[in-house]
Write an enzyme that holds these catalytic residues in place. Structure first.
Site, PDB file in Angstrom:
ATOM      1  N   GLU A 191      -3.162 -39.747   9.415  1.00 25.67           N
ATOM      2  CA  GLU A 191      -3.783 -39.290  10.665  1.00 25.67           C
ATOM      3  C   GLU A 191      -3.691 -37.766  10.801  1.00 25.67           C
ATOM      4  O   GLU A 191      -3.930 -37.235  11.890  1.00 25.67           O
ATOM      5  CB  GLU A 191      -3.109 -39.941  11.887  1.00 25.67           C
ATOM      6  CG  GLU A 191      -3.144 -41.467  11.931  1.00 25.67           C
ATOM      7  CD  GLU A 191      -4.494 -42.051  12.323  1.00 25.67           C
ATOM      8  OE1 GLU A 191      -5.459 -41.279  12.486  1.00 25.67           O
ATOM      9  OE2 GLU A 191      -4.579 -43.279  12.431  1.00 25.67           O
ATOM     10  N   HIS A 202       1.917 -40.321  17.688  1.00 26.15           N
ATOM     11  CA  HIS A 202       1.203 -41.586  17.717  1.00 26.15           C
ATOM     12  C   HIS A 202       2.192 -42.715  17.448  1.00 26.15           C
ATOM     13  O   HIS A 202       2.895 -42.695  16.436  1.00 26.15           O
ATOM     14  CB  HIS A 202       0.087 -41.601  16.665  1.00 26.15           C
ATOM     15  CG  HIS A 202      -0.433 -42.962  16.379  1.00 26.15           C
ATOM     16  ND1 HIS A 202      -0.942 -43.789  17.364  1.00 26.15           N
ATOM     17  CD2 HIS A 202      -0.518 -43.675  15.232  1.00 26.15           C
ATOM     18  CE1 HIS A 202      -1.305 -44.930  16.818  1.00 26.15           C
ATOM     19  NE2 HIS A 202      -1.051 -44.893  15.530  1.00 26.15           N
ATOM     20  N   HIS A 225       3.050 -47.204  18.056  1.00 36.22           N
ATOM     21  CA  HIS A 225       2.502 -48.533  18.314  1.00 36.22           C
ATOM     22  C   HIS A 225       3.282 -49.154  19.475  1.00 36.22           C
ATOM     23  O   HIS A 225       4.054 -50.099  19.287  1.00 36.22           O
ATOM     24  CB  HIS A 225       2.565 -49.377  17.034  1.00 36.22           C
ATOM     25  CG  HIS A 225       1.694 -48.844  15.926  1.00 36.22           C
ATOM     26  ND1 HIS A 225       1.676 -49.373  14.660  1.00 36.22           N
ATOM     27  CD2 HIS A 225       0.795 -47.826  15.917  1.00 36.22           C
ATOM     28  CE1 HIS A 225       0.797 -48.698  13.908  1.00 36.22           C
ATOM     29  NE2 HIS A 225       0.260 -47.748  14.649  1.00 36.22           N
ATOM     30  N   GLU A 273       7.140 -43.112  39.279  1.00 39.91           N
ATOM     31  CA  GLU A 273       7.114 -41.764  38.702  1.00 39.91           C
ATOM     32  C   GLU A 273       5.829 -41.457  37.932  1.00 39.91           C
ATOM     33  O   GLU A 273       5.559 -40.294  37.617  1.00 39.91           O
ATOM     34  CB  GLU A 273       8.312 -41.567  37.766  1.00 39.91           C
ATOM     35  CG  GLU A 273       9.571 -41.289  38.539  1.00 39.91           C
ATOM     36  CD  GLU A 273      10.747 -41.027  37.624  1.00 39.91           C
ATOM     37  OE1 GLU A 273      11.860 -40.978  38.155  1.00 39.91           O
ATOM     38  OE2 GLU A 273      10.554 -40.877  36.413  1.00 39.91           O
ATOM     39  N   HIS A 315      -4.309 -50.885  19.102  1.00 35.69           N
ATOM     40  CA  HIS A 315      -3.629 -50.088  18.073  1.00 35.69           C
ATOM     41  C   HIS A 315      -2.378 -49.356  18.595  1.00 35.69           C
ATOM     42  O   HIS A 315      -1.311 -49.490  18.011  1.00 35.69           O
ATOM     43  CB  HIS A 315      -4.639 -49.097  17.460  1.00 35.69           C
ATOM     44  CG  HIS A 315      -4.083 -48.299  16.335  1.00 35.69           C
ATOM     45  ND1 HIS A 315      -4.862 -47.730  15.368  1.00 35.69           N
ATOM     46  CD2 HIS A 315      -2.814 -47.939  16.020  1.00 35.69           C
ATOM     47  CE1 HIS A 315      -4.108 -47.092  14.487  1.00 35.69           C
ATOM     48  NE2 HIS A 315      -2.859 -47.202  14.874  1.00 35.69           N
TER      49      HIS A 315
HETATM   50  O1  2HA Z   1       0.600 -44.551   9.858  1.00 34.92           O
HETATM   51  O2  2HA Z   1      -0.104 -45.763  12.492  1.00 34.92           O
HETATM   52  O3  2HA Z   1      -2.627 -45.099  12.688  1.00 34.92           O
HETATM   53  C1  2HA Z   1      -0.053 -45.702  10.170  1.00 34.92           C
HETATM   54  C2  2HA Z   1      -0.710 -45.582  11.456  1.00 34.92           C
HETATM   55  C3  2HA Z   1      -2.118 -45.203  11.442  1.00 34.92           C
HETATM   56 ZN    ZN Z   2      -1.184 -46.367  14.118  1.00 35.64          ZN
END
Ligand code: 2HA
Ligand code: ZN
Length: 275
Positions: free
Chosen positions: A118, A142, A144, A172, A213
């Site tokens: 990414e 990023h 999950h 909050e 995602h």
């Molecule tokens: O690295 O999370 O979005 C794997 C991911 C891609």
């Molecule tokens: Zn991801």
């Protein structure tokens, strides 16, 4: 020689990877983190840089406002779980060329590793966040985040339909993300399309939800960025629990109460999301 791992930038980066792992947001190689280093960070780390930097890699995107910058980045296919025990293999530092179009590794990512898949997405979003925050924002994260992902199966995929329940599920929240959150529809990860769609939202928002995602968050430092992701995910968790009771919602934080929070805490709520 300076121990690069004892410099504040590397210490903070590694700690954040571990924090995310401990939250359960980084199964396998899930998630990625990048940090745009300050001049002081670069000077502190420079003694550990490779005497001969590796070759340049064109990214297919050009961001002139990131020319000459240095980023710490997680590695492609690497596990957050392993960052703390072997940082030099799982994360690295890349330098951006003078055109703002290519990177080369100057430290870490040993044994042929490369920056996160990414990286172009992070790069485009760093460019936007640097511009709209006058250089203040330095972190893109990023993860999950489980409950944020769960909500993308049951809420309409609009910024408003996500922002309102998140604001209402923890008092909050309107203070932490008064502009709301953006929502990106499902897209193939790692591509130019998701990078572009996210960067449009990051003009306005500090964070965007990636449908089915995860979460994409930005901020000035590790604490604030991790705190933002944590706050959004916690609120999503509460809302998921509320929905899971199967009971009708008898009361929530009403719009006038959201306005009252904003007034007392001196933040400007995104009026488009209020009735
Ligand atoms: O690295 O999370 O979005 C794997 C991911 C891609
Ligand atoms: Zn991801």
């Amino acid at each position: 020689m300076t121990d690069i791992l004892k410099t504040p930038a590397l210490e903070g980066f590694i700690r954040m990877c571990d924090d995310g792992w401990l939250q359960g947001w980084h199964e396998r190689n899930g998630g990625n983190l990048t940090y745009r280093m300050t001049d002081a960070d670069v000077e502190a780390a420079r003694p550990a840089f490779a005497p001969e930097p590796r070759e340049w890699h064109e990214m297919g995107v050009t961001c002139e406002n990131l020319a000459g910058e240095y980023f710490i980045t997680t590695g492609s296919g690497k596990y957050f779980r392993n960052v703390q025990i072997a940082p030099e293999k799982n994360i690295g530092i890349v330098e951006i060329n003078e055109a703002g179009s290519a990177w080369r590794i100057v430290w870490g990512l040993e044994d042929g590793a490369v920056p996160t898949s990414e990286f172009p997405t992070h790069f485009m979003n760093h460019s936007v966040r640097k511009r709209v925050t006058d250089g203040a924002n330095r972190v893109i994260y990023h993860c999950h985040a489980t409950n944020v992902i769960a909500l993308t199966y049951v809420l309409p995929l609009t910024d408003r339909d996500f922002t309102r329940p998140l604001w209402q599920s923890a008092t909050e929240c309107p203070v932490v993300f008064p502009e709301g959150v953006g929502v990106v529809p499902w897209m193939v990860p790692g591509g130019v399309e998701i990078a572009k769609a996210t960067s449009v939202l990051m003009e306005t928002y500090q964070a965007a939800v990636w449908s089915q995602h995860g979460l994409f968050a930005s901020g000035p430092d590790f604490d604030t960025t991790f705190g933002l992701a944590h706050t959004i995910e916690k609120s999503a968790e509460i809302y998921v629990k509320v929905l899971s009771t199967g009971q009708p919602i008898l009361q929530t934080i009403e719009d006038d109460s959201l306005r009252a929070i904003a007034r007392d805490f001196g933040v400007q709520l995104n009026e488009a999301f209020l009735d």
